[in-house]
Scaffold this active site. Structure first.
Site, PDB file in Angstrom:
ATOM      1  N   LYS A 262       4.408   1.406  -5.444  1.00 17.22           N
ATOM      2  CA  LYS A 262       4.211   2.034  -6.761  1.00 17.22           C
ATOM      3  C   LYS A 262       4.724   1.084  -7.825  1.00 17.22           C
ATOM      4  O   LYS A 262       5.578   0.238  -7.558  1.00 17.22           O
ATOM      5  CB  LYS A 262       5.000   3.348  -6.849  1.00 17.22           C
ATOM      6  CG  LYS A 262       4.450   4.314  -7.868  1.00 17.22           C
ATOM      7  CD  LYS A 262       3.238   5.037  -7.316  1.00 17.22           C
ATOM      8  CE  LYS A 262       2.736   6.141  -8.189  1.00 17.22           C
ATOM      9  NZ  LYS A 262       1.901   7.078  -7.436  1.00 17.22           N
TER      10      LYS A 262
HETATM   11  N1  GLU Z   1      -1.688   7.121  -8.316  1.00 14.06           N
HETATM   12  C1  GLU Z   1      -2.443   7.809  -7.321  1.00 14.06           C
HETATM   13  C2  GLU Z   1      -1.512   8.489  -6.328  1.00 14.06           C
HETATM   14  O1  GLU Z   1      -0.370   8.773  -6.632  1.00 14.06           O
HETATM   15  C3  GLU Z   1      -3.500   6.937  -6.674  1.00 14.06           C
HETATM   16  C4  GLU Z   1      -2.998   5.727  -5.933  1.00 14.06           C
HETATM   17  C5  GLU Z   1      -4.104   4.786  -5.486  1.00 14.06           C
HETATM   18  O2  GLU Z   1      -5.272   5.104  -5.634  1.00 14.06           O
HETATM   19  O3  GLU Z   1      -3.752   3.733  -4.976  1.00 14.06           O
HETATM   20  O4  GLU Z   1      -1.901   8.832  -5.251  1.00 14.06           O
END
Ligand code: GLU
Length: 421
Positions: free
Chosen positions: A111
């Protein structure tokens, strides 16, 4: 709610680690593997300057944190928020590891975040900040290493800037470095709706188990960003009555039902759902306690706690947000017979279509929207069934079951690969 940079009573990372501790006992997890999984593999903090429109230079702080890559490249979004902090990004990275494992896509978890207030920045400032951040984290991202995507307050345009910045340093276009891009530069059909669509698919499965119909049911949605507003729209189109929604400025309620498209138009015009004609104002705390059949927390973490869990009057909670429910609240909800569809299952549709996007970019071969939706439905339904079966087998709640499935898959990969050297 976790706000303004201050970790709330329960820090998100503490909460994420305590979830692992709890499930490790239920599944008799090898303590050595638990030790590895209770850490993030790589944590990059960057402080970088950006020229602002008024001629000043401002230094921003950003994070890219990789929790684990034992099952494949790291994957996860980037959020822009004044309140984002390192422990939160670590927790969100860990949750991505579990999420990818629950739906069985070949990724680990990561993240990113930048401490900023995108609502107070011009488009030029946002672009310069994004490009410099992309350049700073380019040492650890890449299509075979770590693939960012949108999250809270980032969008396809931000992904386009990251893709372009990364490509400039390589000298050729690298579409597979991020997902959630616009269609014109290698984005996927269905990515925009994917989180909400995946959430809908698991709600549908949950309704079958409870003998409930979506048509005629009532729904409440906290958060009106990409996940929340589209979830409200899909439920409305399937015949549910959306009786209350909210965003960061507050909420609105109408027992006769709201029209989610019209509410979105109002938010786009005024900056908030608040003040929508014919609605009654409610706070973000009150909205969670409105009696309804389906409650969708689609904003930030830590909103359903030991204090309010006992007042929640719903049949299903579908966590479109990451980490909205604390472990103490989980226990209360389970005791009260509320079926909680945990974040790592309920919002996994976003990363699943991100995976489709990445695969399409690597193949340079693209699928149409019906094909994406069919594939997404199959993955979400299978994941729901697997988690439901484990919940019955262990007589545990759906979050514990999803963790047992996810941690089991990651642990199996560790056992096979072994610890280097
Ligand atoms: N931000 C989204 C999540 O928390 C998508 C992450 C992604 O597509 O890599 O799942």
């Amino acid at each position: 709610m976790v706000t303004a940079g201050k970790p709330q009573p329960l820090d998100a990372w503490e909460m994420a680690v305590s979830q692992v501790d709890h499930v490790a006992k239920l599944m008799n997890l090898d303590p050595n593997i638990k030790e590895v999984l209770s850490h993030c593999k790589r944590e990059l903090i960057v402080n970088f300057p950006v020229k602002m429109d008024d001629g000043s230079t401002k230094v921003f702080t950003g994070f890219r944190i990789q929790h684990n890559d034992v099952r494949g490249p790291c994957k996860g979004g980037i959020r822009y928020s004044p309140g984002v902090y390192k422990g939160e990004v670590m927790a969100l990275a860990m949750w991505m590891t579990w999420k990818c494992a629950v739906v069985g896509i070949p990724y680990g978890g990561a993240k990113g975040g930048v401490i900023c207030n995108p609502k107070e920045m011009s488009r030029g400032e946002l672009e310069r900040m994004t490009r410099r951040f992309a350049s700073e984290i380019s040492i650890i991202i890449g299509p075979e290493k770590d693939i960012p995507a949108p999250d809270v307050y980032t969008n396809p345009q931000v992904m386009a800037w990251i893709m372009d910045t990364f490509s400039m340093t390589r000298g050729y276009s690298v579409p597979g470095v991020v997902t959630g891009k616009p269609l014109a530069i290698g984005g996927s059909e269905g990515r925009n709706d994917a989180t909400a669509m995946g959430c809908y698919f698991v709600i549908e499965e949950a309704c079958k188990k409870l003998g409930m119909e979506i048509k005629g049911s009532t729904a409440v949605v906290q958060g009106y960003g990409n996940a929340g507003n589209i979830a409200a729209r899909i439920l409305h189109d399937k015949g549910a009555k959306v009786i209350a929604v909210s965003d960061s400025r507050g909420g609105i309620m109408n027992p006769d039902g709201l029209d989610p498209r019209d509410v979105l138009a109002h938010k786009e015009k005024t900056g908030s759902v608040v003040g929508y004609p014919g609605s009654k104002p409610v706070t973000n705390a009150e909205i969670l306690e409105i009696p309804c059949d389906i409650l969708i927390p689609a904003a930030l973490e830590g909103v359903i706690t030991a204090e309010n869990a006992g007042n929640i009057k719903t049949k299903i909670i579908a966590e479109a947000a990451n980490g909205p429910t604390t472990p103490e609240a989980d226990a209360i909800l389970f005791k009260n017979g509320v079926l909680v569809l945990p974040d790592i299952l309920a919002n996994a549709g976003g990363v699943t279509v991100s995976y489709f996007e990445w695969v399409q970019d690597l193949m340079s071969l693209f699928w149409d929207a019906p094909e994406i939706n069919t594939k997404l439905n199959r993955i979400m339904t299978t994941a729901f069934d697997n988690v439901y079966k484990i919940a019955q087998q262990y007589k545990c709640n759906m979050r514990e079951a999803a963790y047992i499935l996810a941690i089991g898959r990651v642990a199996e990969a560790y056992q096979l690969r072994g610890i280097y050297p």
